[in-house]
Design an enzyme around this catalytic site. Structure first.
Site, PDB file in Angstrom:
ATOM      1  N   LYS A 129       0.871  -1.179   0.000  1.00 34.41           N
ATOM      2  CA  LYS A 129       0.000   0.000   0.000  1.00 34.41           C
ATOM      3  C   LYS A 129       0.900   1.219   0.000  1.00 34.41           C
ATOM      4  CE  LYS A 129      -4.434   0.892   0.184  1.00 34.41           C
ATOM      5  NZ  LYS A 129      -5.568   0.017  -0.214  1.00 34.41           N
ATOM      6  N   ASP A 169      -7.168   4.150  -4.364  1.00 32.99           N
ATOM      7  CA  ASP A 169      -7.801   3.956  -3.050  1.00 32.99           C
ATOM      8  C   ASP A 169      -8.439   5.308  -2.727  1.00 32.99           C
ATOM      9  OD1 ASP A 169      -7.854   1.828  -0.714  1.00 32.99           O
ATOM     10  OD2 ASP A 169      -7.489   3.729   0.281  1.00 32.99           O
TER      11      ASP A 169
HETATM   12  P1  NDP Z   1     -13.164   7.310  -2.388  1.00 39.72           P
HETATM   13  O1  NDP Z   1     -12.103   8.323  -2.245  1.00 39.72           O
HETATM   14  O2  NDP Z   1     -13.783   7.087  -3.730  1.00 39.72           O
HETATM   15  O3  NDP Z   1     -14.357   7.590  -1.370  1.00 39.72           O
HETATM   16  C1  NDP Z   1     -14.139   7.667  -0.003  1.00 39.72           C
HETATM   17  C2  NDP Z   1     -15.445   7.959   0.691  1.00 39.72           C
HETATM   18  O4  NDP Z   1     -15.264   7.848   2.092  1.00 39.72           O
HETATM   19  C3  NDP Z   1     -15.951   9.375   0.444  1.00 39.72           C
HETATM   20  O5  NDP Z   1     -17.349   9.382   0.523  1.00 39.72           O
HETATM   21  C4  NDP Z   1     -15.337  10.134   1.618  1.00 39.72           C
HETATM   22  O6  NDP Z   1     -16.009  11.341   1.935  1.00 39.72           O
HETATM   23  C5  NDP Z   1     -15.490   9.125   2.721  1.00 39.72           C
HETATM   24  N1  NDP Z   1     -14.485   9.347   3.759  1.00 39.72           N
HETATM   25  C6  NDP Z   1     -13.133   9.419   3.583  1.00 39.72           C
HETATM   26  N2  NDP Z   1     -12.533   9.658   4.755  1.00 39.72           N
HETATM   27  C7  NDP Z   1     -13.521   9.740   5.668  1.00 39.72           C
HETATM   28  C8  NDP Z   1     -13.554   9.986   7.057  1.00 39.72           C
HETATM   29  N3  NDP Z   1     -12.411  10.184   7.734  1.00 39.72           N
HETATM   30  N4  NDP Z   1     -14.759   9.996   7.667  1.00 39.72           N
HETATM   31  C9  NDP Z   1     -15.929   9.815   6.985  1.00 39.72           C
HETATM   32  N5  NDP Z   1     -15.944   9.574   5.654  1.00 39.72           N
HETATM   33  C10 NDP Z   1     -14.779   9.551   5.025  1.00 39.72           C
HETATM   34  O7  NDP Z   1     -12.544   5.947  -1.837  1.00 39.72           O
HETATM   35  P2  NDP Z   1     -12.996   4.445  -2.080  1.00 39.72           P
HETATM   36  O8  NDP Z   1     -14.462   4.357  -2.234  1.00 39.72           O
HETATM   37  O9  NDP Z   1     -12.133   3.889  -3.148  1.00 39.72           O
HETATM   38  O10 NDP Z   1     -12.542   3.770  -0.721  1.00 39.72           O
HETATM   39  C11 NDP Z   1     -13.422   3.621   0.395  1.00 39.72           C
HETATM   40  C12 NDP Z   1     -12.912   2.518   1.291  1.00 39.72           C
HETATM   41  O11 NDP Z   1     -12.865   1.280   0.550  1.00 39.72           O
HETATM   42  C13 NDP Z   1     -11.486   2.697   1.836  1.00 39.72           C
HETATM   43  O12 NDP Z   1     -11.415   2.102   3.105  1.00 39.72           O
HETATM   44  C14 NDP Z   1     -10.639   1.890   0.856  1.00 39.72           C
HETATM   45  O13 NDP Z   1      -9.425   1.476   1.442  1.00 39.72           O
HETATM   46  C15 NDP Z   1     -11.555   0.703   0.616  1.00 39.72           C
HETATM   47  N6  NDP Z   1     -11.320  -0.056  -0.599  1.00 39.72           N
HETATM   48  C16 NDP Z   1     -11.261   0.531  -1.828  1.00 39.72           C
HETATM   49  C17 NDP Z   1     -11.073  -0.231  -2.959  1.00 39.72           C
HETATM   50  C18 NDP Z   1     -11.118   0.344  -4.328  1.00 39.72           C
HETATM   51  O14 NDP Z   1     -11.037  -0.431  -5.283  1.00 39.72           O
HETATM   52  N7  NDP Z   1     -11.267   1.643  -4.499  1.00 39.72           N
HETATM   53  C19 NDP Z   1     -10.844  -1.682  -2.862  1.00 39.72           C
HETATM   54  C20 NDP Z   1     -11.002  -2.228  -1.524  1.00 39.72           C
HETATM   55  C21 NDP Z   1     -11.197  -1.416  -0.457  1.00 39.72           C
HETATM   56  P3  NDP Z   1     -15.470  12.779   1.408  1.00 39.72           P
HETATM   57  O15 NDP Z   1     -16.013  12.922   0.022  1.00 39.72           O
HETATM   58  O16 NDP Z   1     -16.004  13.759   2.382  1.00 39.72           O
HETATM   59  O17 NDP Z   1     -13.972  12.707   1.436  1.00 39.72           O
HETATM   60  O1  2IT Z   2      -7.819  -1.932  -0.686  1.00 40.28           O
HETATM   61  C1  2IT Z   2      -7.783  -2.393  -1.844  1.00 40.28           C
HETATM   62  O2  2IT Z   2      -7.916  -3.608  -2.061  1.00 40.28           O
HETATM   63  C2  2IT Z   2      -7.611  -1.457  -2.964  1.00 40.28           C
HETATM   64  N1  2IT Z   2      -7.569  -0.251  -2.740  1.00 40.28           N
HETATM   65  C3  2IT Z   2      -7.449  -1.978  -4.352  1.00 40.28           C
HETATM   66  C4  2IT Z   2      -6.018  -2.346  -4.615  1.00 40.28           C
HETATM   67  C5  2IT Z   2      -5.707  -2.752  -6.034  1.00 40.28           C
HETATM   68  O3  2IT Z   2      -4.511  -2.993  -6.255  1.00 40.28           O
HETATM   69  O4  2IT Z   2      -6.580  -2.807  -6.893  1.00 40.28           O
END
Ligand code: NDP
Ligand code: 2IT
Length: 449
Positions: A129, A169
């Site tokens: 990461k 992420d």
């Molecule tokens: P995005 O940046 O697309 O969205 C993040 C969301 O979470 C936004 O709505 C944001 O709100 C909110 N958020 C961020 N920080 C906080 C906080 N401190 N308190 C409350 N809300 C918060 O990210 P993703 O959707 O990609 O990621 C979301 C989660 O999923 C993370 O934990 C990530 O590690 C996990 N994840 C992502 C993957 C991927 O493929 N993208 C894969 C597997 C896991 P705001 O708009 O206000 O910032």
């Molecule tokens: O937390 C996760 O699994 C991700 N943000 C996706 C990582 C990836 O390499 O697609």
């Protein structure tokens, strides 16, 4: 002679001492160790080789200065990291996070978790990461571009299609991946599959954008199926409104569930009529394109907005925390359990605090841990790597079939390792043991290195 397996408290005390002030990392290691220590007590070969202790010590951490110039000509200085945790079963793989809340501890917990998650997919990917404390909020496109270019000016030496393959992420989506890939290509003169989550015009996989959220719902569907339950007519509370939350909500709606909430870092919206496809399209444009605030939904669709709160008090059958780590605490867990929640499935990484997670496990509800439930995103990243190596592009339908099968397979592994004598499945234990086993066996084969 190697000593006996340490008890959990002693093991964690050692982790805490070696990683002072890194609470998120210690929390993630403890979550795994509570299941792995009893398991290795019955498998002395893993204990004698100190496998868990070795996985909980990253292979390396690269930390670097990132300087960039803002639109007013000010020089800005941030810190960048890449945590390469373990590459026993394949090249390092995992996302990049740009957020003010990024610390080395956060990235270490994410890289540690990623190691088990990637192992669970069955694809050849190690765990990593990276990211920066750079805050993309309120920055212009050109500022984000200059930051990404400067970040990659250092990162490019440490990554490669057979070495380490980053992705997105929190705060890193298609725009950032484009700037990062452009700079990598400029610096190396090579077009290669060094990042995943690319746009389809330059080697991105179809379905990667949707894969994490859809995968969460496919995993949930398998959990419900095992209990002769389905999604039709179920009420769902979703947190977050980013990539994962919105695609999880999209699939829930398609499966006939009623989605009641979404949130961002300002608070949550509660739409008692349910968020339908049309409203969701509006949110996608608001959050993913215009980078707006979820509170605008309340004005537009006559819903409630709860400033500074998380949505766990809302009565529901299903809860999907899809925003960030430790967003669902003990109080939230209690509210969900008091409302007889049927299933809690983690879309975000480590969204439940240790106490919330314990409460769900004790209550015996369906509780899907992140490393299994949200593995669909990195799984399709793995498929993007395969397509790039083969110079092919697979169709959406084929990928959706593959994603469905991957999530079914992960579900099956969790059941196999997590089922108790009474037939109850502890998905947390199942995911921890199944994820650990493959990495541990590979490490045993390599000897002490
Ligand atoms: P995005 O940046 O697309 O969205 C993040 C969301 O979470 C936004 O709505 C944001 O709100 C909110 N958020 C961020 N920080 C906080 C906080 N401190 N308190 C409350 N809300 C918060 O990210 P993703 O959707 O990609 O990621 C979301 C989660 O999923 C993370 O934990 C990530 O590690 C996990 N994840 C992502 C993957 C991927 O493929 N993208 C894969 C597997 C896991 P705001 O708009 O206000 O910032
Ligand atoms: O937390 C996760 O699994 C991700 N943000 C996706 C990582 C990836 O390499 O697609």
């Amino acid at each position: 002679m190697p000593q006996d397996t340490p008890d959990l408290a002693t093991f964690i005390e050692g982790v805490r001492k070696r990683n002072p002030g890194q609470d998120e990392f210690v929390q993630a290691v403890e979550d795994v160790a509570q299941d792995i220590l009893p398991f290795v007590a019955d498998h002395p070969e893993y204990h004698e080789a100190e496998i868990l202790r070795r996985i909980a010590e990253p292979d390396r951490i690269v930390s670097f200065r990132v300087c960039w110039e803002d639109d007013d000509g000010n020089v800005r200085v941030e810190r960048g990291w890449r945590v390469q945790n373990n590459n026993a079963v394949g090249p390092y793989k995992g996302g990049l996070r740009f957020s003010r809340s990024v610390t080395e501890s956060v990235l270490k917990f994410l890289a540690f978790e990623q190691t088990f998650k990637n192992s669970l997919t069955g694809l050849p990917m190690g765990g990593a990461k990276g990211g920066s404390n750079f805050n993309p909020k309120g920055k212009s496109d050109r500022e984000v571009m200059r930051f990404c270019q400067s970040f990659m000016a250092e990162l490019y030496r440490h990554i490669g299609p057979d070495t380490d393959v980053p992705a997105g992420d929190i705060g890193v989506g298609p725009r950032e991946i484009g700037y990062l890939f452009g700079q990598y290509k400029k610096l190396t003169g090579r077009w290669e599959g060094v990042l995943t989550g690319k746009a389809s015009e330059y080697g991105g996989s179809k379905l990667r954008t949707e894969a994490t959220g859809y995968g969460v719902v496919y995993f949930l569907r398998e959990m419900l199926k095992a209990e002769d339950e389905g999604l039709e007519g179920k009420s769902a509370v979703v947190s977050g409104s980013g990539n994962v939350a919105l695609h999880a909500a999209e699939k829930l709606i398609a499966e006939g569930a009623k989605v009641l909430t979404l949130s961002d870092s300002d608070g949550f919206i509660h739409d008692k009529n349910g968020i339908d496809e049309e409203k969701l399209d509006w949110v996608k444009s608001l959050k993913l394109k215009k980078r707006g605030r979820i509170s605008d939904y309340a004005d537009k669709f006559d819903a409630e907005f709860h400033q500074g709160e998380a949505p766990w008090q809302v009565d529901c059958d299903i809860a999907l925390p899809c925003a960030t780590q430790n967003e669902l605490d003990e109080k939230g867990a209690k509210a969900l359990l008091d409302n007889d929640v049927l299933a809690v499935v983690e879309g975000a990484n480590m969204p439940s605090t240790a106490k919330a997670s314990q409460a769900f496990r004790r209550a015996g509800i369906l509780f899907g841990p992140a490393k299994a439930a949200n593995a669909g995103g990195v799984a399709v990243s793995g498929l993007e790597m395969s397509q790039n190596s083969e110079r092919v592009s697979w169709e959406h339908e084929k990928l959706d079939r593959m994603l469905t099968e991957l999530m079914q397979d992960i579900h099956g592994k969790c059941v196999e390792e997590g089922v108790g004598e009474d037939g109850h499945v502890d998905y947390v234990r199942g995911a921890n043991i199944a994820g650990f086993r493959k990495v541990a066996d590979a490490m045993l084969a390599f000897g002490v290195v």
